[in-house]
Design a protein around this motif. Structure first.
Motif, mmCIF file in Angstrom:
data_model
loop_
_atom_site.group_PDB
_atom_site.id
_atom_site.type_symbol
_atom_site.label_atom_id
_atom_site.label_comp_id
_atom_site.label_asym_id
_atom_site.label_seq_id
_atom_site.Cartn_x
_atom_site.Cartn_y
_atom_site.Cartn_z
ATOM 1 N N LEU A 3 0.819 -1.130 0.187
ATOM 2 C CA LEU A 3 0.127 -0.146 0.107
ATOM 3 C C LEU A 3 0.749 1.386 -0.020
ATOM 4 O O LEU A 3 0.555 2.162 -0.629
ATOM 5 N N VAL A 4 1.851 1.102 0.618
ATOM 6 C CA VAL A 4 3.132 2.260 0.625
ATOM 7 C C VAL A 4 3.714 2.418 -0.692
ATOM 8 O O VAL A 4 3.849 3.532 -1.426
ATOM 9 N N MET A 5 4.073 1.414 -1.363
ATOM 10 C CA MET A 5 4.663 1.328 -2.589
ATOM 11 C C MET A 5 4.145 1.491 -3.782
ATOM 12 O O MET A 5 4.314 1.978 -4.692
ATOM 13 N N LEU A 6 2.834 1.073 -3.622
ATOM 14 C CA LEU A 6 1.731 1.132 -4.640
ATOM 15 C C LEU A 6 1.021 2.570 -4.773
ATOM 16 O O LEU A 6 0.848 3.320 -5.875
ATOM 17 N N ASN A 7 0.386 2.780 -3.658
ATOM 18 C CA ASN A 7 -0.680 4.084 -3.356
ATOM 19 C C ASN A 7 0.041 4.987 -2.687
ATOM 20 O O ASN A 7 -0.646 6.011 -2.680
ATOM 21 N N ARG A 8 1.319 5.088 -2.365
ATOM 22 C CA ARG A 8 2.013 6.039 -1.515
ATOM 23 C C ARG A 8 1.105 6.515 -0.245
ATOM 24 O O ARG A 8 0.984 7.633 -0.029
ATOM 25 N N ASN A 9 0.673 5.303 0.473
ATOM 26 C CA ASN A 9 -0.165 5.680 1.734
ATOM 27 C C ASN A 9 0.488 6.457 2.691
ATOM 28 O O ASN A 9 1.409 5.448 3.305
ATOM 29 N N TYR A 10 0.734 7.718 2.924
ATOM 30 C CA TYR A 10 1.496 8.373 3.786
ATOM 31 C C TYR A 10 1.369 7.844 5.485
ATOM 32 O O TYR A 10 2.311 7.491 6.127
ATOM 33 N N ARG A 11 -0.284 7.750 5.769
ATOM 34 C CA ARG A 11 -0.409 7.176 7.159
ATOM 35 C C ARG A 11 0.185 5.956 7.401
ATOM 36 O O ARG A 11 0.666 5.713 8.438
ATOM 37 N N LEU A 12 0.262 4.928 6.226
ATOM 38 C CA LEU A 12 0.743 3.702 6.651
ATOM 39 C C LEU A 12 2.330 3.876 6.680
ATOM 40 O O LEU A 12 3.199 3.250 7.387
ATOM 41 N N TYR A 13 2.823 4.743 5.811
ATOM 42 C CA TYR A 13 4.459 4.590 5.748
ATOM 43 C C TYR A 13 4.930 5.299 6.994
ATOM 44 O O TYR A 13 5.936 4.724 7.526
ATOM 45 N N GLU A 14 4.344 6.076 7.603
ATOM 46 C CA GLU A 14 4.634 6.747 8.875
ATOM 47 C C GLU A 14 4.569 5.954 10.107
ATOM 48 O O GLU A 14 5.535 5.909 11.024
ATOM 49 N N VAL A 15 3.868 4.969 10.130
ATOM 50 C CA VAL A 15 3.612 3.736 10.948
ATOM 51 C C VAL A 15 4.575 2.897 10.740
ATOM 52 O O VAL A 15 5.483 2.494 11.717
ATOM 53 N N LEU A 16 4.829 2.468 9.557
ATOM 54 C CA LEU A 16 5.730 1.386 9.297
ATOM 55 C C LEU A 16 7.100 1.680 9.246
ATOM 56 O O LEU A 16 8.254 0.960 9.559
ATOM 57 N N TYR A 17 7.464 2.825 9.131
ATOM 58 C CA TYR A 17 8.943 3.577 9.153
ATOM 59 C C TYR A 17 9.390 3.266 10.472
ATOM 60 O O TYR A 17 10.503 2.822 10.550
ATOM 61 N N PHE A 18 8.842 3.606 11.623
ATOM 62 C CA PHE A 18 9.238 3.431 12.900
ATOM 63 C C PHE A 18 9.082 1.998 13.140
ATOM 64 O O PHE A 18 9.983 1.533 14.063
ATOM 65 N N TRP A 19 7.952 1.279 12.842
ATOM 66 C CA TRP A 19 7.955 -0.079 13.221
ATOM 67 C C TRP A 19 9.261 -0.725 12.744
ATOM 68 O O TRP A 19 9.687 -1.716 13.181
ATOM 69 N N GLY A 20 9.258 -0.579 11.431
ATOM 70 C CA GLY A 20 10.209 -1.226 10.648
ATOM 71 C C GLY A 20 11.788 -1.101 11.049
ATOM 72 O O GLY A 20 12.424 -2.012 11.501
ATOM 73 N N PHE A 21 12.110 0.098 11.295
ATOM 74 C CA PHE A 21 13.309 0.450 11.905
ATOM 75 C C PHE A 21 13.589 0.018 13.048
ATOM 76 O O PHE A 21 14.670 -0.247 13.731
ATOM 77 N N SER A 22 12.559 -0.096 13.947
ATOM 78 C CA SER A 22 12.695 -0.458 15.482
ATOM 79 C C SER A 22 12.822 -1.902 15.472
ATOM 80 O O SER A 22 13.672 -2.783 16.145
ATOM 81 N N GLY A 23 11.830 -2.654 14.739
ATOM 82 C CA GLY A 23 11.896 -4.365 14.799
ATOM 83 C C GLY A 23 12.873 -4.918 13.958
ATOM 84 O O GLY A 23 13.650 -5.719 14.429
ATOM 85 N N VAL A 24 13.304 -4.258 12.791
ATOM 86 C CA VAL A 24 14.257 -4.822 11.951
ATOM 87 C C VAL A 24 15.760 -4.655 12.679
ATOM 88 O O VAL A 24 16.460 -5.599 12.498
ATOM 89 N N LEU A 25 16.037 -3.640 13.259
ATOM 90 C CA LEU A 25 17.236 -3.387 14.137
ATOM 91 C C LEU A 25 17.487 -4.513 15.052
ATOM 92 O O LEU A 25 18.612 -4.971 15.176
ATOM 93 N N GLN A 26 16.474 -4.833 15.876
ATOM 94 C CA GLN A 26 16.514 -5.963 16.876
ATOM 95 C C GLN A 26 16.739 -7.188 16.066
ATOM 96 O O GLN A 26 17.619 -8.085 16.487
ATOM 97 N N ALA A 27 15.863 -7.433 15.164
ATOM 98 C CA ALA A 27 15.941 -8.730 14.333
ATOM 99 C C ALA A 27 17.137 -8.955 13.677
ATOM 100 O O ALA A 27 17.625 -10.008 13.430
ATOM 101 N N ALA A 28 17.717 -8.031 13.211
ATOM 102 C CA ALA A 28 19.250 -8.008 12.458
ATOM 103 C C ALA A 28 19.861 -8.598 13.448
ATOM 104 O O ALA A 28 21.094 -9.558 13.146
ATOM 105 N N ILE A 29 20.166 -8.112 14.704
ATOM 106 C CA ILE A 29 20.969 -8.182 15.651
ATOM 107 C C ILE A 29 20.944 -9.710 16.328
ATOM 108 O O ILE A 29 21.860 -10.497 16.480
ATOM 109 N N SER A 30 19.369 -10.078 16.470
ATOM 110 C CA SER A 30 19.436 -11.491 16.966
ATOM 111 C C SER A 30 17.962 -11.959 16.290
ATOM 112 O O SER A 30 17.330 -12.094 16.785
#
Length: 250
Positions: A105-132
């Motif tokens: 929905l972000v990549m196809l429709n440029r849904n900003y509300r979803l982008y701003e939520v997933l941006y922080f979720w992504g960088f928070s969860g992915v950072l932890q997941a990458a380390i462990s």
């Protein structure tokens, strides 16, 4: 004959999903996956921004979004074929799974509300997941590939949307994402109670070593996790904060 072929396929997929070399944290496969992920996340958006036409940029973004979503769907499909699908384990009530399904929905429709939520979720969860990582299998098993596409691929898509599409998080995005995180948490609670599940690791820690192991016993690690998430959110927003501050001072 059709029934025999179905049973043979089910047996083969079951064997593939249950027999593998276990993943070892900070092994050569882990380190190499981190390096490759970092290079792709940094290079691909910059290359797209500099050298691709707008039409090509949009097409690549759509491909990324649906590839990440398909990664989750393929995994669930294989579990269904093998007869190992469990409703208490394979539903999208972990952050990264939900993000994987909604990133198109972000990549196809440029849904900003979803982008701003997933941006922080992504960088928070992915950072932890990458380390462990909680990937059960090492390369080249599908479980290993699925994990890195689902996590590093998500980060790639978010960086791509930021660099190529020009989408930017704000302080309001910070708090909206944190509110959405807690809403997701509240939704996962009754799901866990109804299904006797452990989505979002609310009822217990993951079976593999993670950052949660250093946050105290249950349920205190959940409270500590709130503050850790805020710290990750601050770290994720800091580049934009300093860029804005630099522009203002100039």
């Amino acid at each position: 004959n059709l029934l025999i072929r179905e049973n043979v396929m089910r047996s083969a997929v079951y064997q593939y999903l249950t027999e593998f070399e276990p993943f070892v944290i900070f092994s050569s496969d882990h380190i190499l996956a981190l390096i490759i992920s970092f290079l792709i996340v940094i290079y691909l958006p910059i290359y797209s921004k500099k050298y691709l036409t707008e039409k090509q940029q949009n097409m690549l973004g759509i491909i990324l979004g649906f590839a990440i979503m398909s990664n989750y769907i393929i995994w669930v499909s294989l579990e269904l074929i093998a007869g190992t699908f469990e409703i208490k384990q394979h539903l999208p009530f972990h952050l990264c799974r939900f993000a994987n399904l909604t990133i198109p929905l972000v990549m196809l429709n440029r849904n900003y509300r979803l982008y701003e939520v997933l941006y922080f979720w992504g960088f928070s969860g992915v950072l932890q997941a990458a380390i462990s990582p909680d990937a059960p299998a090492t390369f080249p098993h599908f479980y290993f590939i699925r994990f890195w596409i689902g996590h590093s691929g998500l980060m790639l898509a978010l960086v791509y949307a930021t660099v190529v599409y020009g989408m930017r998080p704000t302080w309001k995005s910070f708090w909206r994402s944190f509110a959405a995180l807690n809403l997701f948490f509240l939704i996962a609670i009754p799901v866990n109670l109804i299904l006797d599940a452990n989505y979002f690791w609310i009822c217990g820690k993951p079976p593999v070593p993670t950052l949660l192991d250093y946050m105290g016993p249950w349920p205190w690690y959940i409270l500590v996790g709130e503050f850790v998430a805020l710290g990750h959110f601050v770290l994720a927003y800091s580049p934009f904060y300093f860029m804005k501050k630099r522009i203002i001072t100039q």
